[in-house]
Motif scaffolding. Structure first.
Motif, PDB file in Angstrom:
ATOM      1  N   LEU A 103      22.850  -9.833   2.785  1.00  0.00           N
ATOM      2  CA  LEU A 103      21.891  -8.731   2.843  1.00  0.00           C
ATOM      3  C   LEU A 103      21.162  -8.670   4.179  1.00  0.00           C
ATOM      4  CD1 LEU A 103      20.280  -8.894  -0.725  1.00  0.00           C
ATOM      5  CD2 LEU A 103      22.214  -7.509   0.066  1.00  0.00           C
ATOM      6  N   ILE A 104      21.205  -9.770   4.950  1.00  0.00           N
ATOM      7  CA  ILE A 104      20.567  -9.819   6.272  1.00  0.00           C
ATOM      8  C   ILE A 104      21.655  -9.710   7.334  1.00  0.00           C
ATOM      9  CG2 ILE A 104      19.166 -11.177   7.862  1.00  0.00           C
ATOM     10  CD1 ILE A 104      17.884 -12.522   5.468  1.00  0.00           C
ATOM     11  N   ALA A 105      21.524  -8.706   8.199  1.00  0.00           N
ATOM     12  CA  ALA A 105      22.485  -8.502   9.288  1.00  0.00           C
ATOM     13  C   ALA A 105      21.858  -8.931  10.607  1.00  0.00           C
ATOM     14  CB  ALA A 105      22.898  -7.038   9.358  1.00  0.00           C
ATOM     15  N   GLY A 106      22.646  -9.580  11.451  1.00  0.00           N
ATOM     16  CA  GLY A 106      22.216  -9.951  12.787  1.00  0.00           C
ATOM     17  C   GLY A 106      22.754  -8.976  13.820  1.00  0.00           C
ATOM     18  N   LEU A 107      22.432  -9.243  15.070  1.00  0.00           N
ATOM     19  CA  LEU A 107      22.872  -8.355  16.149  1.00  0.00           C
ATOM     20  C   LEU A 107      24.392  -8.292  16.219  1.00  0.00           C
ATOM     21  CD1 LEU A 107      22.317  -6.594  18.613  1.00  0.00           C
ATOM     22  CD2 LEU A 107      22.110  -8.693  19.974  1.00  0.00           C
ATOM     23  N   ASP A 108      25.073  -9.412  16.085  1.00  0.00           N
ATOM     24  CA  ASP A 108      26.537  -9.401  16.140  1.00  0.00           C
ATOM     25  C   ASP A 108      27.114  -8.574  14.997  1.00  0.00           C
ATOM     26  OD1 ASP A 108      26.520 -10.968  18.394  1.00  0.00           O
ATOM     27  OD2 ASP A 108      26.933 -12.845  17.334  1.00  0.00           O
ATOM     28  N   ASP A 109      26.486  -8.664  13.816  1.00  0.00           N
ATOM     29  CA  ASP A 109      26.939  -7.849  12.689  1.00  0.00           C
ATOM     30  C   ASP A 109      26.790  -6.367  13.005  1.00  0.00           C
ATOM     31  OD1 ASP A 109      27.408 -10.103  10.943  1.00  0.00           O
ATOM     32  OD2 ASP A 109      25.238 -10.257  10.699  1.00  0.00           O
ATOM     33  N   LEU A 110      25.654  -6.015  13.602  1.00  0.00           N
ATOM     34  CA  LEU A 110      25.413  -4.610  13.934  1.00  0.00           C
ATOM     35  C   LEU A 110      26.423  -4.114  14.955  1.00  0.00           C
ATOM     36  CD1 LEU A 110      23.688  -2.032  13.795  1.00  0.00           C
ATOM     37  CD2 LEU A 110      22.244  -3.017  15.588  1.00  0.00           C
ATOM     38  N   LEU A 111      26.691  -4.907  15.983  1.00  0.00           N
ATOM     39  CA  LEU A 111      27.640  -4.484  17.015  1.00  0.00           C
ATOM     40  C   LEU A 111      29.031  -4.285  16.425  1.00  0.00           C
ATOM     41  CD1 LEU A 111      26.460  -6.812  19.926  1.00  0.00           C
ATOM     42  CD2 LEU A 111      26.158  -4.331  19.765  1.00  0.00           C
ATOM     43  N   ALA A 112      29.444  -5.193  15.545  1.00  0.00           N
ATOM     44  CA  ALA A 112      30.754  -5.050  14.903  1.00  0.00           C
ATOM     45  C   ALA A 112      30.786  -3.822  14.001  1.00  0.00           C
ATOM     46  CB  ALA A 112      31.068  -6.312  14.091  1.00  0.00           C
TER      47      ALA A 112
ATOM     48  N   ASP B  21       0.812  -1.220   0.000  1.00  0.00           N
ATOM     49  CA  ASP B  21       0.000   0.000   0.000  1.00  0.00           C
ATOM     50  C   ASP B  21       0.845   1.269   0.000  1.00  0.00           C
ATOM     51  OD1 ASP B  21       0.963   0.086   2.589  1.00  0.00           O
ATOM     52  OD2 ASP B  21      -0.993  -0.252   3.550  1.00  0.00           O
ATOM     53  N   ASN B  22       2.154   1.124  -0.158  1.00  0.00           N
ATOM     54  CA  ASN B  22       3.098   2.254  -0.166  1.00  0.00           C
ATOM     55  C   ASN B  22       3.079   3.018   1.160  1.00  0.00           C
ATOM     56  OD1 ASN B  22       5.085   3.063  -2.080  1.00  0.00           O
ATOM     57  ND2 ASN B  22       4.102   5.069  -2.272  1.00  0.00           N
ATOM     58  N   HIS B  23       2.659   2.347   2.189  1.00  0.00           N
ATOM     59  CA  HIS B  23       2.626   2.907   3.544  1.00  0.00           C
ATOM     60  C   HIS B  23       3.301   1.938   4.504  1.00  0.00           C
ATOM     61  CE1 HIS B  23       1.069   5.219   6.940  1.00  0.00           C
ATOM     62  NE2 HIS B  23       0.670   4.088   7.482  1.00  0.00           N
ATOM     63  N   GLN B  24       2.898   0.689   4.405  1.00  0.00           N
ATOM     64  CA  GLN B  24       3.553  -0.421   5.095  1.00  0.00           C
ATOM     65  C   GLN B  24       4.272  -1.209   3.991  1.00  0.00           C
ATOM     66  OE1 GLN B  24       3.979  -1.045   8.271  1.00  0.00           O
ATOM     67  NE2 GLN B  24       2.898  -2.841   8.989  1.00  0.00           N
ATOM     68  N   PHE B  25       5.602  -1.107   3.948  1.00  0.00           N
ATOM     69  CA  PHE B  25       6.348  -1.531   2.757  1.00  0.00           C
ATOM     70  C   PHE B  25       6.655  -3.030   2.749  1.00  0.00           C
ATOM     71  CE2 PHE B  25       7.235   3.004   3.349  1.00  0.00           C
ATOM     72  CZ  PHE B  25       6.870   3.490   2.100  1.00  0.00           C
ATOM     73  N   THR B  26       5.604  -3.823   2.826  1.00  0.00           N
ATOM     74  CA  THR B  26       5.756  -5.266   2.909  1.00  0.00           C
ATOM     75  C   THR B  26       6.245  -5.888   1.606  1.00  0.00           C
ATOM     76  OG1 THR B  26       3.348  -5.257   2.622  1.00  0.00           O
ATOM     77  CG2 THR B  26       4.198  -5.717   4.832  1.00  0.00           C
ATOM     78  N   ALA B  27       5.959  -5.259   0.481  1.00  0.00           N
ATOM     79  CA  ALA B  27       6.470  -5.792  -0.791  1.00  0.00           C
ATOM     80  C   ALA B  27       7.987  -5.666  -0.852  1.00  0.00           C
ATOM     81  CB  ALA B  27       5.830  -5.065  -1.981  1.00  0.00           C
ATOM     82  N   ALA B  28       8.506  -4.545  -0.362  1.00  0.00           N
ATOM     83  CA  ALA B  28       9.960  -4.381  -0.314  1.00  0.00           C
ATOM     84  C   ALA B  28      10.580  -5.438   0.593  1.00  0.00           C
ATOM     85  CB  ALA B  28      10.319  -2.983   0.174  1.00  0.00           C
ATOM     86  N   ARG B  29       9.907  -5.748   1.697  1.00  0.00           N
ATOM     87  CA  ARG B  29      10.417  -6.795   2.589  1.00  0.00           C
ATOM     88  C   ARG B  29      10.501  -8.135   1.862  1.00  0.00           C
ATOM     89  NH1 ARG B  29      10.932  -8.554   8.020  1.00  0.00           N
ATOM     90  NH2 ARG B  29      10.286 -10.729   8.283  1.00  0.00           N
ATOM     91  N   LEU B  30       9.457  -8.494   1.111  1.00  0.00           N
ATOM     92  CA  LEU B  30       9.475  -9.760   0.391  1.00  0.00           C
ATOM     93  C   LEU B  30      10.597  -9.789  -0.639  1.00  0.00           C
ATOM     94  CD1 LEU B  30       8.307 -12.525  -0.296  1.00  0.00           C
ATOM     95  CD2 LEU B  30       6.665 -11.359  -1.812  1.00  0.00           C
ATOM     96  N   VAL B  31      10.752  -8.713  -1.386  1.00  0.00           N
ATOM     97  CA  VAL B  31      11.818  -8.666  -2.401  1.00  0.00           C
ATOM     98  C   VAL B  31      13.186  -8.785  -1.734  1.00  0.00           C
ATOM     99  CG1 VAL B  31      12.925  -7.221  -4.151  1.00  0.00           C
ATOM    100  CG2 VAL B  31      10.418  -7.363  -4.040  1.00  0.00           C
ATOM    101  N   TRP B  32      13.373  -8.063  -0.637  1.00  0.00           N
ATOM    102  CA  TRP B  32      14.652  -8.150   0.100  1.00  0.00           C
ATOM    103  C   TRP B  32      14.929  -9.576   0.550  1.00  0.00           C
ATOM    104  CZ3 TRP B  32      14.132  -8.534   5.742  1.00  0.00           C
ATOM    105  CH2 TRP B  32      15.365  -8.646   6.389  1.00  0.00           C
ATOM    106  N   LEU B  33      13.929 -10.243   1.131  1.00  0.00           N
ATOM    107  CA  LEU B  33      14.139 -11.606   1.612  1.00  0.00           C
ATOM    108  C   LEU B  33      14.464 -12.553   0.455  1.00  0.00           C
ATOM    109  CD1 LEU B  33      11.351 -11.980   4.314  1.00  0.00           C
ATOM    110  CD2 LEU B  33      13.822 -11.967   4.692  1.00  0.00           C
ATOM    111  N   LEU B  34      13.723 -12.450  -0.633  1.00  0.00           N
ATOM    112  CA  LEU B  34      13.990 -13.339  -1.759  1.00  0.00           C
ATOM    113  C   LEU B  34      15.387 -13.106  -2.319  1.00  0.00           C
ATOM    114  CD1 LEU B  34      10.542 -13.298  -3.581  1.00  0.00           C
ATOM    115  CD2 LEU B  34      11.549 -15.162  -2.258  1.00  0.00           C
TER     116      LEU B  34
END
Length: 282
Positions: free
Chosen positions: A153-162, A92-105
């Protein structure tokens, strides 16, 4: 530059193509399951629906944690997506769930995934055809798509801390309504909401303007950076928009601020001034 978006005109030409699956991911803020009702009422012709709940790990994981690739692949196969399918997702261009799906794929190695620029509102404004009435059963894929284990493309908590320890840029992509509720950042982060990357029409800004907005947040075209939000919905939209404009070093922290604060980690006030986000996305 990497192609991640399709226009309404392009999508209109793909309707009915046997190798294309149009996926409606609408999941309204505050009442996500209502997205299924919205899909039943009106949709792009031939579209199937996939909710945010099919893209996230089960509780008690943080709300934005990426679903296991096998679970996501099975959900897609139920919608007729197989190894040779091209996926075009819209929200709906407000809750960007399509972008989430594309990112995950894309994170799982499935490269034929794209988001409709401007989402459902842009489709309606374009005069594209709308299907109403009973939803026909989805076609069945011959086999689930092959999704690799999570890539970089997916970062975890350890990645963020580093990342923070190295002094690399981190951006907070929450919408302004979420920001107003909690106007503090992960230490070292700066604001870069999705609305800063969109024109008033809701379409993506020209690539040069997107790159300029990224540069203002300390991110060059190849700078390693991490984006977060509340539940890994707006951050993937920022990732997609930046990447489509040639800014390729961004990753998404899927635990997002939910995981960060659950461990008792601090948040700090913003010092770089307010963003111009109009209040959209999550």
């Amino acid at each position: 530059m990497e192609r991640l978006l399709v226009s309404c005109e392009e999508l209109a030409g793909l309707i009915g193509a046997p190798s294309v699956r149009i996926v409606d991911t609408r999941w309204p803020v505050g009442d996500g399951p209502a997205g299924r009702d919205l899909h039943r009422r009106a949709r792009v012709p031939g579209a199937v629906h996939l909710g945010f709940d099919s893209t996230r790990a089960p509780d008690p994981q943080p709300a934005g944690r990426a679903a296991d690739p096998a679970s996501l692949a099975a959900a897609l196969a139920d919608l007729g997506v197989d190894e040779g399918t091209t996926v075009v997702a819209y929200d709906d261009n407000h809750q960007f769930t399509a972008a989430r799906l594309v990112w995950l794929l894309r994170a799982h190695g499935f490269e034929r995934a794209f988001r409709l620029d401007g989402g459902w509102p842009a489709w309606l404004r374009s005069g594209g055809p709308v299907e109403t009435g009973p939803v026909p059963p989805p076609p069945v894929g011959s086999r689930p798509p092959l999704l690799d284990r999570p890539g970089p493309l997916i970062a975890g908590l350890d990645d963020l801390l580093a990342h923070l320890a190295a002094g690399l840029p981190v951006v907070d992509c929450r919408r302004d309504s979420s920001w107003a509720e909690e106007p503090r950042l992960i230490p070292g982060a700066r604001r870069l909401p999705m609305r800063a990357l969109l024109a008033p029409s809701g379409l993506r800004l020209p690539s040069s303007q997107v790159r300029a907005a990224a540069a203002a947040a300390g991110i060059g075209t190849g700078t390693p950076a991490i984006a977060y939000c509340g539940a890994a919905i707006s951050a993937p939209a920022v990732w997609l928009t930046l990447r489509s404009a040639g800014v390729t070093g961004v990753r998404v922290y899927d635990g997002s601020i939910t995981e960060w604060v659950s461990g008792g980690r601090p948040l700090v006030p913003e010092t770089a001034g307010r963003s111009r986000d109009a209040g959209s996305g999550m």
